[in-house]
Enzyme design. Structure first.
Site, PDB file in Angstrom:
ATOM      1  N   LYS A   1     -14.094  -0.487   4.922  1.00 53.36           N
ATOM      2  CA  LYS A   1     -14.596  -1.187   3.737  1.00 53.36           C
ATOM      3  C   LYS A   1     -15.792  -2.061   4.099  1.00 53.36           C
ATOM      4  O   LYS A   1     -16.816  -2.020   3.444  1.00 53.36           O
ATOM      5  CB  LYS A   1     -13.504  -2.065   3.123  1.00 53.36           C
ATOM      6  CG  LYS A   1     -12.103  -1.545   3.206  1.00 53.36           C
ATOM      7  CD  LYS A   1     -11.810  -0.386   2.295  1.00 53.36           C
ATOM      8  CE  LYS A   1     -10.374   0.030   2.438  1.00 53.36           C
ATOM      9  NZ  LYS A   1      -9.890   1.223   1.960  1.00 53.36           N
TER      10      LYS A   1
ATOM     11  N   ASP B   1      -1.806  -6.539   8.899  1.00 55.03           N
ATOM     12  CA  ASP B   1      -2.724  -5.503   8.414  1.00 55.03           C
ATOM     13  C   ASP B   1      -3.956  -6.214   7.845  1.00 55.03           C
ATOM     14  O   ASP B   1      -3.854  -6.968   6.869  1.00 55.03           O
ATOM     15  CB  ASP B   1      -2.025  -4.654   7.344  1.00 55.03           C
ATOM     16  CG  ASP B   1      -2.849  -3.425   6.966  1.00 55.03           C
ATOM     17  OD1 ASP B   1      -4.028  -3.347   7.377  1.00 55.03           O
ATOM     18  OD2 ASP B   1      -2.321  -2.555   6.250  1.00 55.03           O
TER      19      ASP B   1
ATOM     20  N   TRP C   1       0.857  -1.195   0.000  1.00 54.53           N
ATOM     21  CA  TRP C   1       0.000   0.000   0.000  1.00 54.53           C
ATOM     22  C   TRP C   1       0.890   1.242   0.000  1.00 54.53           C
ATOM     23  O   TRP C   1       1.874   1.297   0.742  1.00 54.53           O
ATOM     24  CB  TRP C   1      -0.885  -0.031   1.253  1.00 54.53           C
ATOM     25  CG  TRP C   1      -1.787   1.141   1.447  1.00 54.53           C
ATOM     26  CD1 TRP C   1      -2.573   1.751   0.500  1.00 54.53           C
ATOM     27  CD2 TRP C   1      -2.018   1.850   2.672  1.00 54.53           C
ATOM     28  NE1 TRP C   1      -3.271   2.783   1.066  1.00 54.53           N
ATOM     29  CE2 TRP C   1      -2.942   2.870   2.399  1.00 54.53           C
ATOM     30  CE3 TRP C   1      -1.537   1.725   3.974  1.00 54.53           C
ATOM     31  CZ2 TRP C   1      -3.406   3.753   3.373  1.00 54.53           C
ATOM     32  CZ3 TRP C   1      -1.990   2.597   4.945  1.00 54.53           C
ATOM     33  CH2 TRP C   1      -2.917   3.589   4.639  1.00 54.53           C
TER      34      TRP C   1
HETATM   35  C1  LMR Z   1      -6.481   2.740  -0.819  1.00 52.94           C
HETATM   36  O1  LMR Z   1      -5.518   1.989  -0.778  1.00 52.94           O
HETATM   37  O2  LMR Z   1      -6.816   3.339  -1.849  1.00 52.94           O
HETATM   38  C2  LMR Z   1      -7.339   2.923   0.410  1.00 52.94           C
HETATM   39  O3  LMR Z   1      -6.865   2.126   1.431  1.00 52.94           O
HETATM   40  C3  LMR Z   1      -7.531   4.342   0.768  1.00 52.94           C
HETATM   41  C4  LMR Z   1      -6.296   5.002   1.294  1.00 52.94           C
HETATM   42  O4  LMR Z   1      -6.360   5.550   2.409  1.00 52.94           O
HETATM   43  O5  LMR Z   1      -5.253   5.012   0.640  1.00 52.94           O
END
Ligand code: LMR
Length: 404
Positions: A252, A217, A136
């Site tokens: 989510k 996570d 992420w």
């Molecule tokens: C994403 O990965 O798009 C979501 O988890 C929103 C975010 O906060 O980045």
């Protein structure tokens, strides 16, 4: 005009956030045909981020029931904590019985990660945080903001569109002691590629015989295969009694994004250790934001503790999960119909909100500039933003860019 020099005169302009910045650009885009596959939010078939029916009902009930707006404790409402723990570990968890699990409410999954990072920094200031490659967009920035160095272990193989499990195992086995290892347990963000149950069993064995610090996570429970199956890895770590941290989120699964409802949990080795951990994590919270907001957590607690509401939530959650899987199928089919020869069938095997389109940056930019089709620079697409009305447009644009 002020005569004194501005203390902000040398503050440089920050780059746009790689995910949230895309939404800003998308909102400013005047083209009506634009599509936002950037940020990870579930949209229904009409393109709206829904307020779940069960949430509306629980909000009404809570509105009638709420008696005060006084502070919550640093930890959050007790009923919320109990429900989060049961959802993560199962209602019959022995660890819960033994008082070995600490859970605190946190402002979303991101808040939980940050509280966990600040907590760890105090006791393991020299540790490095290891994240999957890729991960992420915000993970490294968040842990670095807490003062950690970050490194990555192999995870996604773009050639096979699958997991590089051998590489992942090899690297994790060789990590220095007390390394912090961030693990996505389901619906990997950004690839949609998860470990199988057997692979998780192997992972558990590696962690059981090491002194690594797992930080799990868990932001997408219920978006992969279901509430229970998605918790497989979390419960495998718990059953093996591996001390760890778990960040979880209802953004989510309850479509409660802006209410910021998450939790941070710790699996510890004894009730007494749990008490010490809780006492310290309360201090971390106190010096961050003092205590959490109430509304979203009360709504979640109400739904999860009422059998009728809970059944309705499970149905609505299954509706979201199934629609995403249908969109994965429709996307692959539509590209085929449009004559795209490149094989995108891997998208159907992946889980959760995201998959990579596997495009170079110049193609991603072209899609944004020429078609108003937004995805992250890495070509991560939020499949949960596709619907029957926009799929034709998305696939036409892709067919133009990747060729037929
Ligand atoms: C994403 O990965 O798009 C979501 O988890 C929103 C975010 O906060 O980045």
């Amino acid at each position: 005009m002020s005569a004194s020099p501005s203390p902000f005169a040398d503050v440089p302009l920050a780059p746009a956030d790689p995910i949230l910045g895309l939404t800003e650009a998308y909102n400013a885009d005047p083209r009506p045909e634009k599509v936002n596959l950037g940020v990870g939010v579930y949209q229904d078939e009409s393109g709206k981020v829904p307020v779940l029916n069960v949430v509306r009902e629980a909000e009404e009930r809570w509105h009638d029931r709420e008696e005060t707006k006084s502070y919550l404790s640093q930890v959050g409402p007790p009923s919320y904590i109990t429900e989060v723990q049961k959802l993560l570990l199962g209602p019959d968890s022995l660890l819960l019985n033994d008082g070995r699990v600490v859970t605190v409410q946190a402002p979303g999954g991101t808040g939980a990660l940050r509280v966990g990072a600040d907590f760890l920094k105090k006791y393991y200031p020299e540790s490095t945080v290891w994240v999957s490659s890729p991960t992420w967009e915000n993970h490294c920035a968040l842990f670095e903001a807490a003062g950690f160095r970050t490194e990555s272990y192999p995870y996604y193989n773009p050639e096979t569109h699958d997991l590089d499990f051998e590489g992942m195992k090899r690297t994790i086995r060789g990590l220095p002691s007390q390394s912090i290892v961030l693990l996505h347990v389901c619906c990997h963000n950004p690839s949609g590629v998860d470990l199988s149950r057997d692979q998780w069993r192997e992972m558990v064995e590696i962690f059981r015989t090491s002194d690594l610090i797992p930080f799990i996570d868990f932001a997408y429970q219920g978006f992969g295969e279901g509430i229970e199956p998605d918790a497989f890895a979390v419960r495998a770590f718990a059953e093996a009694e591996i001390p760890c941290l778990i960040s979880s989120s209802f953004s989510k699964s309850f479509s409660l994004y802006r209410e910021r409802v998450g939790a941070l949990s710790f699996i510890t080795t004894s009730r007494e250790e749990a008490e010490r951990v809780l006492s310290q994590v309360k201090r971390t919270i106190r010096t961050n934001y003092s205590n959490p907001p109430s509304h979203g957590a009360q709504v979640v607690a109400l739904v999860l503790s009422d059998p009728a509401l809970r059944a309705r939530w499970e149905e609505e959650l299954a509706g979201m999960r199934n629609r995403i899987q249908e969109m994965r199928h429709l996307f692959v089919e539509t590209l085929r119909e449009k004559g795209v020869k490149r094989d995108f069938s891997f998208i159907e095997r992946q889980k959760g909100m995201f998959s990579f389109a596997g495009l170079p940056l110049e193609d991603v930019r072209q899609l944004r500039d020429r078609y108003g089709l937004y995805m992250t620079d890495s070509s991560r697409m939020c499949v949960a933003a596709m619907n029957e009305r926009n799929i034709g447009y998305i696939c036409d644009a892709l067919a133009e860019v990747v060729g037929t």
